[in-house]
Design an enzyme around this catalytic site. Structure first.
Site, PDB file in Angstrom:
ATOM      1  N   CYS A 155     -17.837  -2.772  -5.134  1.00 18.61           N
ATOM      2  CA  CYS A 155     -17.424  -4.346  -5.440  1.00 18.61           C
ATOM      3  C   CYS A 155     -18.884  -5.192  -5.196  1.00 18.61           C
ATOM      4  O   CYS A 155     -18.768  -6.011  -5.629  1.00 18.61           O
ATOM      5  CB  CYS A 155     -16.304  -4.839  -4.618  1.00 18.61           C
ATOM      6  SG  CYS A 155     -14.987  -3.910  -4.883  1.00 18.61           S
TER       7      CYS A 155
HETATM    8  N1  CO8 Z   1       4.811  -4.172 -12.820  1.00 17.55           N
HETATM    9  C1  CO8 Z   1       6.062  -4.704 -12.345  1.00 17.55           C
HETATM   10  N2  CO8 Z   1       5.935  -4.408 -11.160  1.00 17.55           N
HETATM   11  C2  CO8 Z   1       5.105  -4.012 -10.321  1.00 17.55           C
HETATM   12  C3  CO8 Z   1       3.819  -3.419 -11.094  1.00 17.55           C
HETATM   13  C4  CO8 Z   1       3.755  -3.384 -12.347  1.00 17.55           C
HETATM   14  N3  CO8 Z   1       2.573  -3.116 -12.895  1.00 17.55           N
HETATM   15  N4  CO8 Z   1       3.147  -2.763  -9.883  1.00 17.55           N
HETATM   16  C5  CO8 Z   1       3.700  -3.215  -8.606  1.00 17.55           C
HETATM   17  N5  CO8 Z   1       4.883  -3.681  -9.091  1.00 17.55           N
HETATM   18  C6  CO8 Z   1       6.064  -3.893  -8.074  1.00 17.55           C
HETATM   19  C7  CO8 Z   1       5.987  -3.036  -6.819  1.00 17.55           C
HETATM   20  O1  CO8 Z   1       6.634  -2.013  -7.277  1.00 17.55           O
HETATM   21  C8  CO8 Z   1       6.744  -3.889  -5.780  1.00 17.55           C
HETATM   22  O2  CO8 Z   1       8.035  -3.841  -5.964  1.00 17.55           O
HETATM   23  P1  CO8 Z   1       8.913  -3.876  -4.591  1.00 17.55           P
HETATM   24  O3  CO8 Z   1       8.531  -5.230  -3.919  1.00 17.55           O
HETATM   25  O4  CO8 Z   1      10.274  -3.787  -5.109  1.00 17.55           O
HETATM   26  O5  CO8 Z   1       8.475  -2.744  -3.789  1.00 17.55           O
HETATM   27  C9  CO8 Z   1       6.279  -5.454  -6.315  1.00 17.55           C
HETATM   28  O6  CO8 Z   1       5.767  -5.467  -7.580  1.00 17.55           O
HETATM   29  C10 CO8 Z   1       5.170  -6.038  -5.348  1.00 17.55           C
HETATM   30  O7  CO8 Z   1       3.937  -4.895  -5.312  1.00 17.55           O
HETATM   31  P2  CO8 Z   1       2.433  -4.849  -4.572  1.00 17.55           P
HETATM   32  O8  CO8 Z   1       2.942  -5.168  -3.310  1.00 17.55           O
HETATM   33  O9  CO8 Z   1       1.746  -3.829  -4.693  1.00 17.55           O
HETATM   34  O10 CO8 Z   1       2.081  -6.335  -5.347  1.00 17.55           O
HETATM   35  P3  CO8 Z   1       0.984  -7.412  -4.816  1.00 17.55           P
HETATM   36  O11 CO8 Z   1       1.738  -8.552  -5.083  1.00 17.55           O
HETATM   37  O12 CO8 Z   1       0.429  -6.873  -3.663  1.00 17.55           O
HETATM   38  O13 CO8 Z   1      -0.208  -7.150  -6.244  1.00 17.55           O
HETATM   39  C11 CO8 Z   1      -2.313  -6.285  -6.298  1.00 17.55           C
HETATM   40  C12 CO8 Z   1      -0.828  -5.991  -6.419  1.00 17.55           C
HETATM   41  C13 CO8 Z   1      -2.503  -7.203  -7.821  1.00 17.55           C
HETATM   42  C14 CO8 Z   1      -3.019  -5.194  -6.822  1.00 17.55           C
HETATM   43  C15 CO8 Z   1      -2.691  -7.113  -5.300  1.00 17.55           C
HETATM   44  O14 CO8 Z   1      -2.255  -6.380  -4.076  1.00 17.55           O
HETATM   45  C16 CO8 Z   1      -4.312  -7.164  -5.149  1.00 17.55           C
HETATM   46  O15 CO8 Z   1      -4.969  -7.674  -5.945  1.00 17.55           O
HETATM   47  N6  CO8 Z   1      -4.713  -6.884  -3.871  1.00 17.55           N
HETATM   48  C17 CO8 Z   1      -6.320  -7.080  -3.551  1.00 17.55           C
HETATM   49  C18 CO8 Z   1      -6.766  -6.001  -4.411  1.00 17.55           C
HETATM   50  C19 CO8 Z   1      -8.136  -5.834  -4.292  1.00 17.55           C
HETATM   51  O16 CO8 Z   1      -9.063  -6.922  -4.409  1.00 17.55           O
HETATM   52  N7  CO8 Z   1      -8.592  -4.607  -4.871  1.00 17.55           N
HETATM   53  C20 CO8 Z   1     -10.149  -4.580  -4.786  1.00 17.55           C
HETATM   54  C21 CO8 Z   1     -10.396  -3.864  -5.976  1.00 17.55           C
HETATM   55  S1  CO8 Z   1     -11.674  -2.731  -5.765  1.00 17.55           S
HETATM   56  C22 CO8 Z   1     -12.992  -3.567  -6.672  1.00 17.55           C
HETATM   57  O17 CO8 Z   1     -13.198  -4.682  -6.787  1.00 17.55           O
HETATM   58  C23 CO8 Z   1     -14.075  -2.863  -7.198  1.00 17.55           C
HETATM   59  C24 CO8 Z   1     -13.719  -1.120  -6.853  1.00 17.55           C
HETATM   60  C25 CO8 Z   1     -14.586  -0.332  -7.554  1.00 17.55           C
HETATM   61  C26 CO8 Z   1     -14.403  -0.263  -8.882  1.00 17.55           C
HETATM   62  C27 CO8 Z   1     -13.310   0.585  -9.602  1.00 17.55           C
HETATM   63  C28 CO8 Z   1     -13.158   0.607 -11.033  1.00 17.55           C
HETATM   64  C29 CO8 Z   1     -12.309   1.551 -11.355  1.00 17.55           C
END
Ligand code: CO8
Length: 372
Positions: A155
């Site tokens: 990132c």
């Molecule tokens: N549809 C419907 N429901 C879903 C889905 C979906 N697609 N996915 C998860 N849910 C459900 C889960 O099952 C969960 O249900 P329950 O509460 O019943 O268990 C509920 O939704 C909540 O799930 P989460 O807690 O996982 O959801 P969040 O509110 O935390 O949101 C995110 C998920 C959007 C992923 C969030 O956590 C996030 O964005 N976090 C930060 C992540 C981040 O910044 N990561 C960095 C990425 S890395 C980067 O930027 C570069 C890396 C290198 C590049 C790689 C390229 C491939």
């Protein structure tokens, strides 16, 4: 020597995928999977795959769509990955091609030609091969002298690449450095994984850094300083690599693709990023309210809202901290550079801005700049 950010370029892929299209494909795949594994699911050996939802994606991430280099294959239930044709060793590689596209625009915006550039840095989350460096291929394609190299910092690849440009110019090793971020990330996305299938998009960005005495650009920024920090974390990981050839692991296993503990990342990275920015500003006797613009990493809208609220004590508006992830999704290291590219021409002489990336590694990188 004063180092100046004198130009930027943004190349946007031709194809886009809406949340609805992506979710529809995933849900078709999940139905197929559940049907195909019905006996094991019924016996409790494996879990059924629940459906994804476009509403969830937009609410949890702020993403509405993403651009992709190759759309073909991603939405095909029998494939669920892009279908990118192989190119021969004598052809320009896919990643070099998008790098050249962004670089050409950056050079034009800085009023520079290839002969002005001393160094090319290609810095991004993945390179499509280890060698010869993509940067050297780009250097040859553009007809640049001097030297070129690749860097990988996930990132923070873009900001860390800019840091190296800053240091080389400040030290007198180079006068003009081209930093390119060809973020061709869709081949590393697990489109069969409900938690992460929606997160990423492809893009290429580029920036030109040069010594103040050669600047010939209207929209140029003095780089006041750079700041970086890394802290090891397994919460964002990809195990793809050359070692797979020597082990008996499945090269297509889910752990070889992007995977993360999204909640933990959110909780741990937000305070780190806020503290990092505060320290960077404090070193210049500045406070967050002194900044005209924040070009923040674009991973998740809620992260950006939280970070700016922590720093300003209120929500930053879209003019102060522009959001581009609704259109581009998370583009690995390029997000803050897209935000910069699209939102800097209205700034006045003396205005301060900060570019800041945060994410995998963990890695955080920032540049404090001031409009010339
Ligand atoms: N549809 C419907 N429901 C879903 C889905 C979906 N697609 N996915 C998860 N849910 C459900 C889960 O099952 C969960 O249900 P329950 O509460 O019943 O268990 C509920 O939704 C909540 O799930 P989460 O807690 O996982 O959801 P969040 O509110 O935390 O949101 C995110 C998920 C959007 C992923 C969030 O956590 C996030 O964005 N976090 C930060 C992540 C981040 O910044 N990561 C960095 C990425 S890395 C980067 O930027 C570069 C890396 C290198 C590049 C790689 C390229 C491939």
């Amino acid at each position: 020597r004063q180092v100046v950010l004198s130009g930027s370029g943004l190349w946007t892929p031709e194809y886009k995928i809406s949340n609805e299209e992506l979710v529809n494909a995933y849900n078709n795949y999940a139905d197929w999977y559940n049907e195909h594994h019905k006996a094991d699911i019924d016996d409790g050996n494996i879990s059924a795959k629940p459906h994804s939802s476009a509403d969830f994606v937009q609410k949890a991430s702020g993403i509405k769509q993403r651009y992709v280099y190759c759309k073909e294959g991603i939405l095909d239930v029998n494939r669920m990955r892009p279908n990118i044709p192989t190119r021969g060793d004598n052809e320009l590689s896919h990643q070099a091609e998008i790098a050249v596209n962004a670089a050409t625009k950056a050079l034009a915006s800085a009023n520079k030609s290839a002969s002005d550039v001393d160094v090319v840095i290609v810095s991004c989350a993945y390179t499509q091969r280890s060698y010869p460096a993509i940067a050297i291929e780009v250097q040859a394609a553009l007809g640049i002298n001097g030297f070129a190299f690749d860097m990988l910092v996930a990132c923070s690849a873009a900001t860390f690449g800019m840091h190296r440009a800053y240091e080389m110019i400040a030290a007198g090793t180079a006068n003009t450095v081209l930093v390119i971020n060809p973020e061709l990330v869709s081949p590393q996305v697990n489109y069969k994984d409900r938690d992460s299938h929606f997160i990423f998009g492809d893009v290429a960005t580029a920036t030109v850094f040069e010594s103040a005495n050669t600047v010939n650009s209207e929209h140029a920024f003095d780089v006041l300083s750079t700041k970086a920090v890394t802290k090891y974390s397994n919460n964002i990981r990809s195990n793809f690599g050359y070692m797979t050839h020597a082990t008996d692991e499945d090269p297509y296993a889910a752990d070889k693709l992007f995977h993360q503990e999204g909640r933990k990342v959110f909780k741990e990275v937000c305070p780190m990023a806020a503290e990092h920015i505060t320290e960077h500003l404090t070193a210049h006797d500045l406070v967050p309210n002194d900044l005209r613009r924040w070009w923040l990493h674009q991973a998740n809208i809620n992260m950006n809202v939280l970070i700016s609220k922590r720093l300003l004590g209120r929500d930053a508006n879209k003019d102060e901290a522009p959001i581009v992830l609704d259109e581009y999704a998370n583009t690995a290291s390029a997000g803050s550079v897209i935000a910069f590219n699209l939102h800097h021409q209205d700034m006045n002489t003396g205005d301060y801005g900060i570019l800041c990336s945060f994410g995998a590694g963990y890695s955080i990188g920032s540049l404090l700049v001031q409009k010339r």
